[in-house]
Write a protein that holds these residues in place. Structure first.
Motif, PDB file in Angstrom:
ATOM      1  N   ILE A 169       4.297  -8.108   9.008  1.00  0.00           N
ATOM      2  CA  ILE A 169       4.844  -7.769   7.693  1.00  0.00           C
ATOM      3  C   ILE A 169       6.187  -7.073   7.885  1.00  0.00           C
ATOM      4  N   THR A 170       7.227  -7.588   7.234  1.00  0.00           N
ATOM      5  CA  THR A 170       8.552  -6.991   7.295  1.00  0.00           C
ATOM      6  C   THR A 170       9.132  -6.887   5.887  1.00  0.00           C
ATOM      7  N   SER A 171      10.112  -6.000   5.733  1.00  0.00           N
ATOM      8  CA  SER A 171      10.732  -5.757   4.433  1.00  0.00           C
ATOM      9  C   SER A 171      12.240  -5.774   4.579  1.00  0.00           C
ATOM     10  N   SER A 172      12.929  -6.320   3.562  1.00  0.00           N
ATOM     11  CA  SER A 172      14.396  -6.341   3.598  1.00  0.00           C
ATOM     12  C   SER A 172      14.985  -4.962   3.341  1.00  0.00           C
ATOM     13  N   VAL A 173      14.257  -4.121   2.613  1.00  0.00           N
ATOM     14  CA  VAL A 173      14.672  -2.733   2.364  1.00  0.00           C
ATOM     15  C   VAL A 173      13.879  -1.836   3.305  1.00  0.00           C
ATOM     16  N   PRO A 174      14.532  -0.929   4.015  1.00  0.00           N
ATOM     17  CA  PRO A 174      13.796  -0.056   4.923  1.00  0.00           C
ATOM     18  C   PRO A 174      12.661   0.670   4.216  1.00  0.00           C
ATOM     19  N   ALA A 175      11.510   0.694   4.866  1.00  0.00           N
ATOM     20  CA  ALA A 175      10.319   1.328   4.307  1.00  0.00           C
ATOM     21  C   ALA A 175       9.714   2.264   5.337  1.00  0.00           C
ATOM     22  N   GLU A 176       8.937   3.210   4.851  1.00  0.00           N
ATOM     23  CA  GLU A 176       8.141   4.039   5.746  1.00  0.00           C
ATOM     24  C   GLU A 176       6.877   3.244   6.077  1.00  0.00           C
ATOM     25  N   LEU A 177       6.733   2.871   7.332  1.00  0.00           N
ATOM     26  CA  LEU A 177       5.606   2.044   7.752  1.00  0.00           C
ATOM     27  C   LEU A 177       4.586   2.884   8.490  1.00  0.00           C
TER      28      LEU A 177
END
Length: 231
Positions: free
Chosen positions: A151-159
């Protein structure tokens, strides 16, 4: 690839006895996909299912008051193919900026259809990890058998090992400003983790559904039997 859940998979929240989830080759690669905003699940307003591989959900955040409408609207666009690509859009229709904590909880039990159907316990080992703060990997292994969901996101997220969190301030929506908050999220079903790049992205990409999916559907419909009758 198929998504099976209530209301066209607005939320995936499977149980051992429920067959909801993202399936590929009879294996469930995603058993939980739950969106909350400030701890609340948005309520579904309507669905636009334009084709078998693509759907839009229109939602709002409930205020808890009968006579007070929500100022926050949510649009979730999802396309399935090798996993799925989701575009999440939020708009603030109020007069003041709002601070939001957007959370997506994710989990994968990698149950096969027989385990779901017969409520069998899963053998082997489930694992999850965060890679360089950029990707969340949900995995399963049993002897030499391995499967992963990335799972990846184009906007930085707290993972973390259970999902993604965004903390944003959303300005009011105005005609002269682009104040709609958007992120693109790729959920990739990986059948061969050893040969798939760690930063694999969806074949759907940020541009939307691959053109051949629409062409294949049109070709299939054009070639399907047609019934002709006098009445």
């Amino acid at each position: 690839v198929a998504i099976d859940a209530g209301e066209l998979a607005t939320t995936i929240d499977a149980t051992p006895a429920a067959h909801h989830g993202l399936f590929l080759d009879d294996t469930r690669f995603l058993s939980r996909w739950v969106l909350t905003i400030n701890g609340q699940r948005p309520i579904l307003l309507s669905i636009d299912d334009t084709s078998y591989y693509r759907v839009q959900h229109f939602l709002a955040l409930a205020t808890g008051e009968v006579y007070i409408d929500s100022h926050l609207t949510v649009v979730r666009q999802r396309a399935v193919g090798g996993g799925f690509h989701e575009i999440l859009n939020l708009a603030n229709h109020g007069q003041e900026p709002v601070d939001l904590e957007i959370r997506i909880e994710a989990a994968a039990d990698f149950a096969d259809l027989f385990e779901v159907k017969d409520k069998l316990s899963k053998k082997g080992r489930l694992y999850s990890s965060v890679e360089n703060g950029e990707a969340l990997t949900l995995g399963y292994c049993r002897d030499q058998y391995r499967r992963e969901t990335r799972i990846t996101s184009s906007v930085p997220a707290e993972l973390n090992e259970t999902g993604l969190t965004y903390r944003i301030r959303l300005d009011p929506l105005r005609q002269d400003t682009n104040s709609i908050w958007t992120t693109h999220i790729d959920v990739i079903a990986v059948k061969d983790p050893d040969s798939t790049p760690a930063k694999a992205t969806s074949r759907l990409g940020n541009e939307g559904v691959r053109p051949e999916l629409a062409e294949n559907l049109k070709r299939w419909v054009d070639g399907a039997p047609k019934v002709v009758a006098s009445w």
